[in-house]
Design a protein around this motif. Sequence first.
Motif, mmCIF file in Angstrom:
data_model
loop_
_atom_site.group_PDB
_atom_site.id
_atom_site.type_symbol
_atom_site.label_atom_id
_atom_site.label_comp_id
_atom_site.label_asym_id
_atom_site.label_seq_id
_atom_site.Cartn_x
_atom_site.Cartn_y
_atom_site.Cartn_z
ATOM 1 N N PRO A 71 -9.014 70.596 -46.021
ATOM 2 C CA PRO A 71 -8.315 69.723 -44.917
ATOM 3 C C PRO A 71 -6.985 69.244 -45.529
ATOM 4 C CG PRO A 71 -10.721 69.077 -45.575
ATOM 5 C CD PRO A 71 -10.472 70.502 -46.494
ATOM 6 N N ALA A 97 -3.815 69.412 -43.054
ATOM 7 C CA ALA A 97 -3.238 68.061 -42.789
ATOM 8 C C ALA A 97 -1.597 68.336 -42.885
ATOM 9 C CB ALA A 97 -3.879 67.061 -43.710
ATOM 10 N N ARG A 98 -1.290 69.129 -44.121
ATOM 11 C CA ARG A 98 0.135 69.357 -44.341
ATOM 12 C C ARG A 98 0.851 69.989 -43.304
ATOM 13 N NH1 ARG A 98 -0.597 72.470 -48.609
ATOM 14 N NH2 ARG A 98 -0.900 70.741 -49.956
ATOM 15 N N ARG A 116 0.857 67.700 -39.924
ATOM 16 C CA ARG A 116 2.244 66.956 -40.129
ATOM 17 C C ARG A 116 3.461 67.456 -39.682
ATOM 18 N NH1 ARG A 116 1.974 63.174 -45.534
ATOM 19 N NH2 ARG A 116 3.612 62.126 -44.370
ATOM 20 N N LEU A 147 -6.207 71.630 -35.465
ATOM 21 C CA LEU A 147 -6.562 71.400 -36.438
ATOM 22 C C LEU A 147 -8.130 71.468 -36.953
ATOM 23 C CD1 LEU A 147 -4.371 68.077 -37.187
ATOM 24 C CD2 LEU A 147 -4.035 70.239 -38.189
ATOM 25 N N SER A 153 -14.265 68.920 -42.236
ATOM 26 C CA SER A 153 -13.138 68.027 -41.765
ATOM 27 C C SER A 153 -12.725 67.118 -42.862
ATOM 28 C CB SER A 153 -13.000 67.645 -40.581
ATOM 29 O OG SER A 153 -13.047 68.668 -39.563
ATOM 30 N N LEU A 206 -10.223 64.420 -42.084
ATOM 31 C CA LEU A 206 -9.698 64.557 -40.915
ATOM 32 C C LEU A 206 -10.938 64.267 -39.805
ATOM 33 C CD1 LEU A 206 -7.498 67.799 -41.307
ATOM 34 C CD2 LEU A 206 -6.794 65.328 -41.197
ATOM 35 N N ARG A 210 -7.664 63.010 -34.373
ATOM 36 C CA ARG A 210 -7.394 63.998 -35.590
ATOM 37 C C ARG A 210 -5.993 64.294 -35.972
ATOM 38 N NH1 ARG A 210 -10.920 67.304 -34.218
ATOM 39 N NH2 ARG A 210 -12.520 66.497 -35.416
ATOM 40 N N ARG A 224 -4.371 61.199 -37.386
ATOM 41 C CA ARG A 224 -4.566 60.959 -38.874
ATOM 42 C C ARG A 224 -3.936 61.972 -39.709
ATOM 43 N NH1 ARG A 224 -9.512 59.849 -36.738
ATOM 44 N NH2 ARG A 224 -10.138 61.911 -36.723
ATOM 45 N N THR A 225 -3.330 63.157 -39.280
ATOM 46 C CA THR A 225 -2.592 64.018 -40.132
ATOM 47 C C THR A 225 -1.268 63.015 -40.815
ATOM 48 O OG1 THR A 225 -0.845 64.691 -38.636
ATOM 49 C CG2 THR A 225 -3.057 66.108 -38.699
ATOM 50 N N ALA A 262 -2.898 61.487 -43.901
ATOM 51 C CA ALA A 262 -3.586 62.420 -45.040
ATOM 52 C C ALA A 262 -2.855 62.856 -45.901
ATOM 53 C CB ALA A 262 -4.195 63.684 -44.090
#
Length: 267
Positions: A118, A122-123, A126, A210, A243, A246, A260, A263-264, A267
Motif C-alpha cells: 500500500p 500510494a507513492r 500521488r 491503485l 489495501s 487505501l 481511494r 486517499r493517496t 497516505a
Amino acid sequence: MTGGDAKRIIDGRFELLERLGSGGMGTVWRARDTVLHREVALKEVRSPDPALAAATPHTAHVARERVLREARALARISHPHVVTIHHIVDVGPHPWIVMELLSGDTLQDRIARGALSPVHAARIGRQVLSALRAAHAVGIQHRDVKPANVMLRDDGSAVLTDFGIAALQGATSLTATGELVGSPEYFAPERIRGHDDDPASDLWSLGVTLYVCVEGVSPLRRATSLATLAAVLDEPVPPPVRSGPLAPGHVPAERSVRARAARTVRA
C-alpha cells in the motif's frame, strides 16, 4: 526511410534502434537523434489495418489528428510526472511524436511481477495524481489512465504517458459514433453513460489502477468488453483484502475507487 528496422531513418534525423512496444494506437520506438546525439522515444501512430486506412481516408485523418492532439496536449503540460515531448515529425504516411525516452518498466509490467505494498502504491498514486492535476489545470482530461500508461523511471518515480485519446477543453471529439477507445475495465461509470466531460472520471481510473496495484487483480475485468462495461455500471467493486490504509472502509461502491485515489494524498 532506408534499410531494415534497425537502419530506418525518420525525417533524415531519427534512427530507429528498437521497438519498445505496440498496441492498437501504434508503435513506440527507441531511437537516436543523430543531430543532438541523444536517445529519444518515437511514437508512430498508424491504423492497425493499413488497408482499411487506405480505403477510408477518414480513418487515416482521425489517426493523424490524434497524434497531433497528443502532441498539443503534452505541450501544454510541464510537469516531472508527465512525459516530455520534444518535437513532431509530420511526414507521410503518418506523423511521429518525438518524446523523452523512459528507460524503466510500465506499472503494468511491475504489477505482473507481484502486487505492490500500500505504501508503494500510494507513492505512485500521488505522483500520477499530481500529473492529472497539472493536466486538468490546463483543460486536459487524460481519459485512459491505467497501469500500461504509467512508466516507472529507474529511480521508481512514475510518469504518466499516452495522451492519445485525451480530451482538450474546447476541442471537437475525435471518437466516431459507437467507437470504443480505451480500456473498459478502467472506464468511469459516467463515461459509459455518455457524460464524458468531468475530469473526475480520471480519478476513477486512478482508483482502479491503485486497486490493481495492491490487490494484483483487475476488479471489473470480464471475458468481453460488453460484459466489462456492464460490470462497471452494475456490479460492486469486490472488497479489497491487501489495501491497508487505501481500503475504502464504508464508502459506497461507486465512490470507493475514486475515494481511494483521493486517499493517496494522505497516505
